[in-house]
Design a protein around this motif. Structure first.
Motif: not given
Length: 396
Positions: A7-11, A29-34, A39-42, A283-287
């Motif tokens: 599973g994976a949460g919706d947050a 970084v490129d993928l997160v920024a898209r 995604f939120a960066v810690e 994205g795991w376990p999603a794509r």
């Protein structure tokens, strides 16, 4: 065995990126920024590239940005003034960043330096994507024990191990006949030893299909990367060394294969773009979508395969011997290789000196058992010292 979670949460997934200014880090970084809603960066960390780290921090707005080089702290703090992003510096700050409350960690620090922050993230039960094969080469048994103990998830980002992960039957290990790691063959696949003896840094880093950092590009040229990947696959998937093969595939379309006892062979295919395995882990376990070029088999037309040449590329033999020997041998192999590769990049030794140094250090130091992280550190340091002495002797 790799631990798999459900599973994976919706947050939004909160992420930390170690080595954010390197090849894998910048693509992460490129993928997160898209997809800022996903995604939120810690935290972000880099070795010493303050300018790029600060640019990434202004774009992604992490809570923390860390530069490993303490001398770069003032520059980073100044570059982040007014952004609200906390600045820190030094190896201890990097280790502390691993303990921040992120859900997902990209471990992309090159070499053995990535071991401790990766281990820290594992020990808090995070989902850890690792692009640093040396983490398992240096301390594979210890790392996998910590993964099991703390309920962490370890996701490979190497294209080969990601490919295997995607088609590996974790519930029926006895059904796996062998793993087949594919290799491009690197820039010297068709070159003889005389050519390689005179090879320049520029020739060795000119990978024919992948865009990678300098260290891994040299490892590809020597085929040591594939040797390290054999060791990594052994620990990651729990498959014995004799059931892990290497197949040279210059087009880099088939990223690796798993053969089962019934004769079925499952493979993962795609264009040679690291954003695909990074996205699988992110994205795991999603794509999740990526901008990677889609594979067109008609355009690819012909896929070829050949056996690696152990005479021209002895690094494969050295890696297998280290894994068979056990104890600290893989740690010695990795450490000596790091020192030798850097010396070649610094133009202090020749290309073929890399393998000579690694083989010499492996044959010099005892392969003692590694019972804890302290033993790993000591073995790594000793191997680096001996390798550095051999570099100095050759460079005189």
């Amino acid at each position: 065995m790799v631990v798999k979670a459900e599973g994976a949460g919706d947050a939004p997934r909160r992420v930390t990126i170690f080595g954010s200014t390197g090849s894998v880090g910048t693509q992460t970084v490129d993928l997160v920024a898209r997809d800022p809603e996903r995604f939120a960066v810690e935290a972000l960390t880099a070795n010493r590239n303050v300018a790029l780290l600060a640019e990434q921090a202004r774009q992604l707005r992490p809570k923390l940005a860390v530069v490993a080089d303490p001398a770069a702290y003032a520059d980073l703090k100044e570059a982040l003034a007014g952004t609200g992003v906390e600045a820190a510096a030094g190896p201890q700050a990097v280790a502390e960043a691993a303990e921040r409350p992120s859900d997902w960690v990209m471990a992309a620090i090159v070499g053995a330096a990535g071991l401790e922050p990766t281990l820290a993230a594992v020990r808090r039960g995070a989902c850890v994507a690792f692009a640093n094969k040396e983490v398992l080469v240096c301390a594979g048994a210890l790392m996998m024990e910590e993964v099991r103990r703390h309920g962490a998830n370890l996701l490979p980002v190497d294209s080969e191990h990601s490919a295997i992960y995607q088609v590996f039957d974790f519930d029926r290990l006895d059904s796996v006949q062998r793993l087949i790691l594919t290799a491009s063959g690197g820039p010297f696949r068709t070159r003889d030893r005389a050519f390689m003896a005179a090879a320049t840094r520029e020739q060795a880093v000119a990978h024919p299909t992948w865009d990678m950092g300098a260290k891994i590009s040299i490892d590809s040229a020597t085929m040591m990367n594939k040797g390290l990947e054999i060791i990594e696959a052994h620990f990651l998937f729990g498959v014995p060394e004799e059931k892990i093969d290497v197949l040279v595939h210059p087009q880099s379309v088939v990223h690796s294969l798993v053969e089962y006892v019934d004769g079925s062979v499952l493979a993962q295919l795609g264009t040679p773009d690291m954003r695909t395995p990074i996205a699988y882990a992110l994205g795991w376990p999603a794509r999740i979508p990526t901008p990677a070029e889609r594979l067109d088999l008609v355009k690819a037309a012909t896929l070829t395969f050949e056996a690696p040449d152990p005479e021209r590329f002895p690094a494969l033999r050295l890696a297998r011997a280290a894994l068979q020997s056990g104890g600290g041998a893989p740690t010695i192999l990795s450490a000596a290789n790091e020192v030798a590769v850097q010396a070649f990049l610094d133009r202090r030794i020749g290309f073929l000196d890399i393998e000579r140094i690694v083989e010499g250090v492996l044959g010099t130091l005892p392969h003692r058992p590694l019972r804890d992280l302290g033993a790993v550190r000591d073995t790594d340091a000793e191997a680096r010292r001996v390798a550095a002495d051999r570099v100095d002797a050759l460079a005189r």
